[in-house]
Design an enzyme around this catalytic site. Structure first.
Site, PDB file in Angstrom:
ATOM      1  NE  ARG A 158      40.428 -86.408  79.997  1.00 30.06           N
ATOM      2  CZ  ARG A 158      40.990 -87.618  79.854  1.00 30.06           C
ATOM      3  NH1 ARG A 158      42.230 -87.719  79.394  1.00 30.06           N
ATOM      4  NH2 ARG A 158      40.323 -88.708  80.201  1.00 30.06           N
ATOM      5  CG  ASP A 441      39.279 -94.133  79.477  1.00 27.33           C
ATOM      6  OD1 ASP A 441      39.867 -94.883  78.669  1.00 27.33           O
ATOM      7  OD2 ASP A 441      39.863 -93.203  80.059  1.00 27.33           O
TER       8      ASP A 441
END
Length: 524
Positions: A158, A441
């Site tokens: 990603r 996160d």
């Protein structure tokens, strides 16, 4: 075009950022930087219209795409079984544990689970390169040795989103797109090696809001395949549907990336964050603590079921959301309750027709795997389940009420604690941090600060008491600092930034934007 690297020296950097690599990066910049700026300007223009009262809708100009009879392109063999995917940052220990975990896919994350220290960006690329070459090892400070097994999860990377820059790479004096840097370095070094191994360069694409942003990625892929002499369609992508506007353009995003895309993923926290961002002028949006806004509330059900229907209609995979629980060896009673909730959540996804799901910890792989093994049986997906019974309207996607939801003092305390402690970890170089038995996160930090900002702006009451004020939030911050402050070296910077993005009158689109500028001042 002249490329200047102005980051701190990282061991192995010259082996990754070779002259040929920099030449490739400069070509990417020359080809696509102007268009990147254009799609970001378009994003801002749409945001301005929403703040003026325009409601999102399914696009009239793309109705032919939605009505057409088409499917996405071929899907590689090693992406045909995605029943459990594990995610995490690109440090060596995480990569090894994730690839060895028994999951079908590992998403190596340069984005929300990563702190963009220059060392992290370079070392992450080195680690992935070594993992693909099967030479990556790690020895812990205690002497524990980690190495790759024979059978590994399929690797997907990603890159960072279109809105982010890489300040350590200047092309003719301009910062390079962080998306193109992460993508470019990885595909340049590993594209052909992955193909030789029977795999390919695969990517998860974050934060997209519309088909134009997907089309830009499609053109990057097409250009790269020609430039690197990879066969057309070699590069494959899965798109995270983690913004409210993308939910209205899922078919168009699949169409724009038709020859490269293999599926869509249902994000949670970023999706909720985007709702607040887009409709922050409305005080009644998501009027509940974030922990109570589960995937089963009506508007989230509408979005997740529409995703399955859309993907399967077009032959694509539907990947479910994150299980972020971190099992604890010290508290089996907490594990028992939490693992039951994880299983229940994964069973819901499997019943809905999802082809796979996300977990954040290796210990959750067996739980999720068991659920999807039962759902899939001898098959590798549920794409045959077309979900023609699903009918989702504009109203269903935009009705942001949370039945029974409340704004509470406990919810405020949790938002402040998670937001500030995550930022303290982020400044210290760690973008994935365990807090209160959950892996957090940047997405959870975003929704945490966004809720506080929205509650203060609109004077929301907590527990049916008086309206929330700056002063009340400051008291919670001070109490938190006294409670957990000694754990975090970068706490003052974290508190300063949290106040900036949660209490300033001016909205900040992404907290990682001012955070990055502060990080640069530390020489990182």
């Amino acid at each position: 075009m002249a490329v200047i690297i102005n980051g701190p020296d990282v061991p192995g950097q010259n082996q990754i950022l070779t002259e040929d690599t920099l030449s490739f990066l400069s070509e990417l910049h020359a080809q696509f930087e102007k268009r990147r700026r254009m799609v970001l300007q378009r994003r801002q223009s749409i945001q301005d219209d929403l703040l003026k009262g325009r409601r999102p809708d399914f696009r009239k100009d793309t109705e032919a795409i939605r009505q057409g009879d088409w499917e996405v392109g071929n899907i590689p063999d090693d992406l045909l079984d995605r029943r459990v995917e594990i995610t995490g940052p690109t440090d060596a220990k995480m990569i090894i544990n994730a690839l060895n975990s028994g999951a079908k896919v590992f998403m190596a994350d340069f984005e929300d689970a990563n702190s963009p220290w220059w060392q992290n960006m370079i070392q992450g690329q080195i680690n992935l390169n070594r993992a693909i070459a099967r030479t990556l090892t790690y020895t812990s400070p205690k002497g524990d040795h980690y190495q790759l097994k024979d059978h590994l999860a399929t690797l997907i990377v990603r890159p960072r989103g279109w809105h982010l820059d890489e300040a350590h790479v200047l092309v003719d004096g301009e910062r390079m797109s962080a998306s193109l840097f992460d993508f470019g370095v990885y595909v340049f070094h590993n594209g052909h090696h992955l193909v030789e191994q029977g795999s390919g360069p695969y990517f998860y694409l974050p934060k997209l809001e519309n088909m134009e942003e997907a089309q830009l990625w499609n053109d990057v892929f097409d250009w790269t395949e020609k430039r690197l002499r990879l066969a057309p369609g070699t590069i494959k992508a899965t798109v995270l549907i983690e913004t409210i506007l993308a939910a209205f353009e899922m078919e168009e995003i699949l169409w724009a990336l038709k020859d490269h895309i293999v599926g869509l993923n249902a994000g949670r926290w970023d999706y909720l964050f985007s709702i607040i961002k887009k409709f922050r002028h409305q005080g009644d949006v998501l009027a509940a603590d974030r922990q109570s806004i589960t995937m089963t509330v009506p508007f989230m059900r509408a979005y997740t079921e529409l995703l399955v229907r859309t993907c399967h209609r077009r032959g694509a995979y539907a990947i479910g959301g994150m299980a972020a629980f971190i099992p604890s060896r010290r508290h089996p009673e907490i594990n028992q309750v939490a693992l039951a909730k994880v299983r229940e959540d994964k069973e819901r996804e499997a019943r809905d027709g999802y082809d796979g799901t996300w977990v954040a910890h290796p210990d959750l792989v067996p739980v999720a795997m068991d659920v999807f093994n039962q759902a899939l049986g001898e098959g590798k997906s549920q794409r045959h389940r077309l979900r023609d019974d699903v009918h989702v309207s504009v109203y269903d996607l935009l009705d942001f009420r949370v039945p029974g939801g409340q704004r509470t003092e406990e919810g405020l305390v949790n938002n402040v604690a998670v937001g500030i402690q995550y930022l303290a970890s982020w400044f210290a170089g760690n973008g994935a941090v365990g807090l209160y038995n959950l892996m957090e996160d940047a997405a959870t930090a975003e929704i945490s600060r966004a809720q506080v900002w929205q509650w203060v702006l609109h004077g929301a009451s907590l527990d049916h008491h008086s309206p929330l004020t700056h002063e009340a939030v400051d008291r919670v911050i001070q109490q938190g600092v006294q409670q957990w402050g000694e754990q975090w070296e970068y706490l003052p910077q974290a508190v300063e930034l949290f106040r900036e993005v949660a209490l300033s009158p001016q909205w900040v689109d992404f907290l990682t934007l001012p955070a990055y500028e502060k990080l640069l001042k530390t020489g990182r």
